[in-house]
Enzyme design. Structure first.
Site, PDB file in Angstrom:
ATOM      1  N   ASN A 184       0.984  -5.064  -7.788  1.00 19.04           N
ATOM      2  CA  ASN A 184       0.653  -4.928  -6.368  1.00 19.04           C
ATOM      3  C   ASN A 184      -0.265  -3.729  -6.182  1.00 19.04           C
ATOM      4  O   ASN A 184       0.014  -2.642  -6.726  1.00 19.04           O
ATOM      5  CB  ASN A 184       1.946  -4.702  -5.565  1.00 19.04           C
ATOM      6  CG  ASN A 184       1.681  -4.272  -4.137  1.00 19.04           C
ATOM      7  OD1 ASN A 184       1.318  -5.090  -3.292  1.00 19.04           O
ATOM      8  ND2 ASN A 184       1.841  -2.978  -3.843  1.00 19.04           N
ATOM      9  N   GLU A 185      -1.315  -3.901  -5.440  1.00 17.95           N
ATOM     10  CA  GLU A 185      -2.239  -2.797  -5.119  1.00 17.95           C
ATOM     11  C   GLU A 185      -2.473  -1.908  -6.342  1.00 17.95           C
ATOM     12  O   GLU A 185      -2.235  -0.701  -6.324  1.00 17.95           O
ATOM     13  CB  GLU A 185      -1.714  -1.983  -3.925  1.00 17.95           C
ATOM     14  CG  GLU A 185      -1.638  -2.831  -2.677  1.00 17.95           C
ATOM     15  CD  GLU A 185      -1.475  -2.063  -1.363  1.00 17.95           C
ATOM     16  OE1 GLU A 185      -1.250  -0.839  -1.391  1.00 17.95           O
ATOM     17  OE2 GLU A 185      -1.591  -2.719  -0.304  1.00 17.95           O
ATOM     18  N   TYR A 252      -4.695  -4.223   6.662  1.00 18.25           N
ATOM     19  CA  TYR A 252      -3.854  -3.943   7.830  1.00 18.25           C
ATOM     20  C   TYR A 252      -4.715  -3.562   9.028  1.00 18.25           C
ATOM     21  O   TYR A 252      -5.754  -2.911   8.875  1.00 18.25           O
ATOM     22  CB  TYR A 252      -2.908  -2.767   7.527  1.00 18.25           C
ATOM     23  CG  TYR A 252      -1.764  -3.145   6.606  1.00 18.25           C
ATOM     24  CD1 TYR A 252      -0.599  -3.699   7.118  1.00 18.25           C
ATOM     25  CD2 TYR A 252      -1.845  -2.944   5.231  1.00 18.25           C
ATOM     26  CE1 TYR A 252       0.468  -4.045   6.286  1.00 18.25           C
ATOM     27  CE2 TYR A 252      -0.789  -3.287   4.385  1.00 18.25           C
ATOM     28  CZ  TYR A 252       0.368  -3.835   4.926  1.00 18.25           C
ATOM     29  OH  TYR A 252       1.418  -4.184   4.100  1.00 18.25           O
ATOM     30  N   GLU A 308      -0.533  -9.345   2.187  1.00 18.16           N
ATOM     31  CA  GLU A 308      -0.064  -8.285   3.105  1.00 18.16           C
ATOM     32  C   GLU A 308      -1.058  -8.188   4.244  1.00 18.16           C
ATOM     33  O   GLU A 308      -2.250  -7.944   4.013  1.00 18.16           O
ATOM     34  CB  GLU A 308       0.065  -6.935   2.408  1.00 18.16           C
ATOM     35  CG  GLU A 308       1.267  -6.849   1.506  1.00 18.16           C
ATOM     36  CD  GLU A 308       1.521  -5.449   0.951  1.00 18.16           C
ATOM     37  OE1 GLU A 308       1.206  -4.445   1.636  1.00 18.16           O
ATOM     38  OE2 GLU A 308       2.022  -5.370  -0.183  1.00 18.16           O
ATOM     39  N   GLN A 357       6.111  -6.735   7.753  1.00 17.51           N
ATOM     40  CA  GLN A 357       7.068  -7.342   6.846  1.00 17.51           C
ATOM     41  C   GLN A 357       8.082  -8.113   7.674  1.00 17.51           C
ATOM     42  O   GLN A 357       7.994  -8.089   8.890  1.00 17.51           O
ATOM     43  CB  GLN A 357       7.741  -6.275   6.007  1.00 17.51           C
ATOM     44  CG  GLN A 357       6.775  -5.525   5.108  1.00 17.51           C
ATOM     45  CD  GLN A 357       7.478  -4.675   4.050  1.00 17.51           C
ATOM     46  OE1 GLN A 357       8.685  -4.687   3.894  1.00 17.51           O
ATOM     47  NE2 GLN A 357       6.668  -3.919   3.320  1.00 17.51           N
TER      48      GLN A 357
HETATM   49  O1  AHR Z   1       3.802  -2.933   3.448  1.00 17.69           O
HETATM   50  C1  AHR Z   1       3.895  -1.572   3.194  1.00 17.69           C
HETATM   51  C2  AHR Z   1       3.048  -1.154   2.013  1.00 17.69           C
HETATM   52  O2  AHR Z   1       1.703  -1.343   2.301  1.00 17.69           O
HETATM   53  C3  AHR Z   1       3.247  -1.921   0.732  1.00 17.69           C
HETATM   54  O3  AHR Z   1       4.316  -1.462  -0.012  1.00 17.69           O
HETATM   55  C4  AHR Z   1       1.956  -1.689   0.014  1.00 17.69           C
HETATM   56  O4  AHR Z   1       1.639  -2.745  -0.858  1.00 17.69           O
HETATM   57  C5  AHR Z   1       0.951  -1.502   1.124  1.00 17.69           C
HETATM   58  O5  AHR Z   1       0.173  -0.406   0.932  1.00 17.69           O
END
Ligand code: AHR
Length: 504
Positions: A184-185, A252, A308, A357
């Site tokens: 992840n990331e 995001y 995400e 989430q």
């Molecule tokens: O969703 C919160 C965080 O955001 C996750 O753990 C990460 O993958 C992202 O930076």
């Protein structure tokens, strides 16, 4: 989008054409996935309360949350992270709970992680909800051996050390788990790697994660952050398409900046405008990443998985900054509706998406507090949009009126349409204009339509939200402002609203 087709009616109002029988790709239901991380009160308190809890539960998992999630026909659930995934060692979370190690959740609040929710509990949760698991493996601090053994533990039916261990831990038959993320990331919390280094690592991991029996792995590479087009290019160039089924994308919506993101409930019109503008940016991101993918994978074998996404605000006052707990308002219903319309319209490449989430963290669909549970405006959007699951996209061609603020303009309306397996046509709209009702007309061509009805999510205040003392301030209600005159559909979208119309 192609040329805007429109005709002018007698009143000189623009009427857009919607060809309801001209469908394109299928909108994968997996676009409607959720994400649950060991973070704050997402897992602990939000999902897992333990078998001895007073809160009604089935084998430790909250019944109220499971019942609510069933309403969404949740297609998949990503776990255990997020950043947590690249620190998680799955063997800590199996076997008798009293023997599982207690450790620090270094990423999220420095709290004790007692590993009481592990592989068996997660897969039980998925079975209770009726959703497909999407497990993210540990590439950052784990090993190829660890991840390949996790696949073997979960999915192998024959004789092997891992299958035997699973049986000893109470599960005779393997589970089916198709979706696996490889880290992840990894450009950030997942190891701070370069794209080229990650691409090589990915190939090592992907090689040793095996298909057992008829369980076919769908391997998802850790993709770019936002507009890191170089990451996408490097991955697509270096990893052959037969080795990966998907590439993730994370983006995001942050109204201000990462240092001061802005409050979830107390925001100005500046911040509202910026939230919508930055949400609409997802369209550009998806378009540009998809066009890079097209160069290396013209047959679209590899999916773009936005695993995400969502709004990220400052945490609620007096809450642990590491728990990412934020309220959710009508503004968030718009963020959800706009993003989902974008993914639907790009379903030729976007095959999965996971809001961040599911419970009590970021743009959650559910909040819990002790034994209480409430649903957020975002929950209602997911429920309203489930008509699009696995339906055939009907491409839309229309020009939205502008939402103009302090000299900047963005389209006020977003929309997507689909035809389901029963032949019903659904159109979902968002009107992000905070002050103006918007009327739009569509000439429906194709199969005859005799009836229209719909649902709406809106409120008088942009920051209207549900609380434990007032849980139904924002919810879905019937929508009565769609009119059908012969084959002309006219809809009136109130300010700040998410609307679904159904044509029969
Ligand atoms: O969703 C919160 C965080 O955001 C996750 O753990 C990460 O993958 C992202 O930076």
């Amino acid at each position: 989008m192609g040329m805007v087709l429109s005709v002018l009616s007698a009143q000189m109002k623009q009427v857009f054409i919607l060809n309801t029988d001209m469908t394109a790709d299928t909108i994968s239901r997996h676009i409607y996935g959720n994400f649950s991380e060991h973070l704050g009160h997402c897992i602990y308190g939000g999902i897992w309360v333990g078998e001895d809890s007073q809160i009604p539960n089935t084998r430790g998992i909250r019944n109220d949350v499971v019942t609510a999630l069933k309403r969404l026909n949740l297609p998949n659930l990503r776990w255990p992270g997020g950043c947590f995934a690249d620190e998680y060692h799955w063997m800590d979370g199996i076997g008798p709970r009293e023997n599982r190690p207690r450790m620090v959740n270094t990423h999220w609040g420095g709290v004790v992680e007692d590993n009481s929710f592990g592989t068996h509990e997660f897969l039980d949760l998925c079975e209770q909800i009726g959703t497909e698991p999407y497990i993210c493996g540990n590439l950052g601090s784990g090993s190829v051996e660890e991840m390949s053994k996790w696949v073997e533990y979960i999915t192998f039916d024959g004789e092997s050390p891992m299958a035997e261990l699973r049986r000893q831990n109470g599960r005779e038959k393997p589970w089916k788990v198709k979706f696996w993320g490889v880290g992840n990331e990894n450009w950030g919390c997942g190891g701070n790697m370069t794209a080229a280094f990650y691409a090589d690592q990915y190939k090592r991991y992907a090689t040793y994660c095996r298909n057992y029996g008829d369980n076919r792995l769908f391997k998802i590479a850790g993709g770019p952050n936002t507009d890191d087009y170089n990451w996408m290019e490097t991955l697509m160039k270096n990893v052959p398409s037969h080795m990966m089924n998907g590439v993730s994308l994370h983006y995001y919506t942050v109204p201000d900046n990462w240092q001061n993101k802005g409050s979830a409930t107390r925001f100005t019109e500046d911040q509202f405008f910026s939230t919508i503008r930055k949400t609409l940016y997802m369209d550009e991101l998806v378009t540009r990443h998809a066009s890079i993918m097209d160069q290396y994978d013209p047959h679209k074998r590899v999916g773009l998985m936005v695993d995400e996404w969502g709004a990220w605000y400052d945490v609620e006052p007096n809450t642990n900054p590491g728990f990412l707990y934020q309220q959710s308002t009508v503004r968030d219903a718009l963020v959800a509706g706009i993003n989902l319309n974008i993914y639907n319209n790009h379903c030729d490449r976007v095959r999965m998406a996971n809001i961040a989430q599911m419970v009590n963290v970021l743009q959650s669909v559910i909040f819990t507090e002790g034994e209480k549970m409430i649903l957020t405006p975002t929950f209602y959007v997911f429920e309203m949009y489930k008509v699009h699951h696995d339906a055939a996209l009907i491409p839309m061609d229309f020009k939205s009126p502008d939402y103009e603020f302090k000299g900047q303009r963005i389209p006020a309306v977003s929309a997507s349409a689909s035809r389901d397996k029963q032949g019903l046509v659904h159109i979902t709209f968002t009107n992000a204009h905070p002050h103006k009702e918007i009327e739009m007309s569509f000439e429906l061509r194709g199969s005859p339509v005799s009836k229209v009805n719909g649902k709406i999510i809106t409120a008088d205040e942009l920051n209207a939200h549900n609380t434990f003392s007032n849980p139904e301030v924002v919810k879905t209600v019937d929508y009565g402002s769609a009119r059908l005159a012969k084959n002309i559909l006219t809809i009136k979208l109130p300010p700040a609203s998410v609307v679904m119309v159904e044509l029969k």
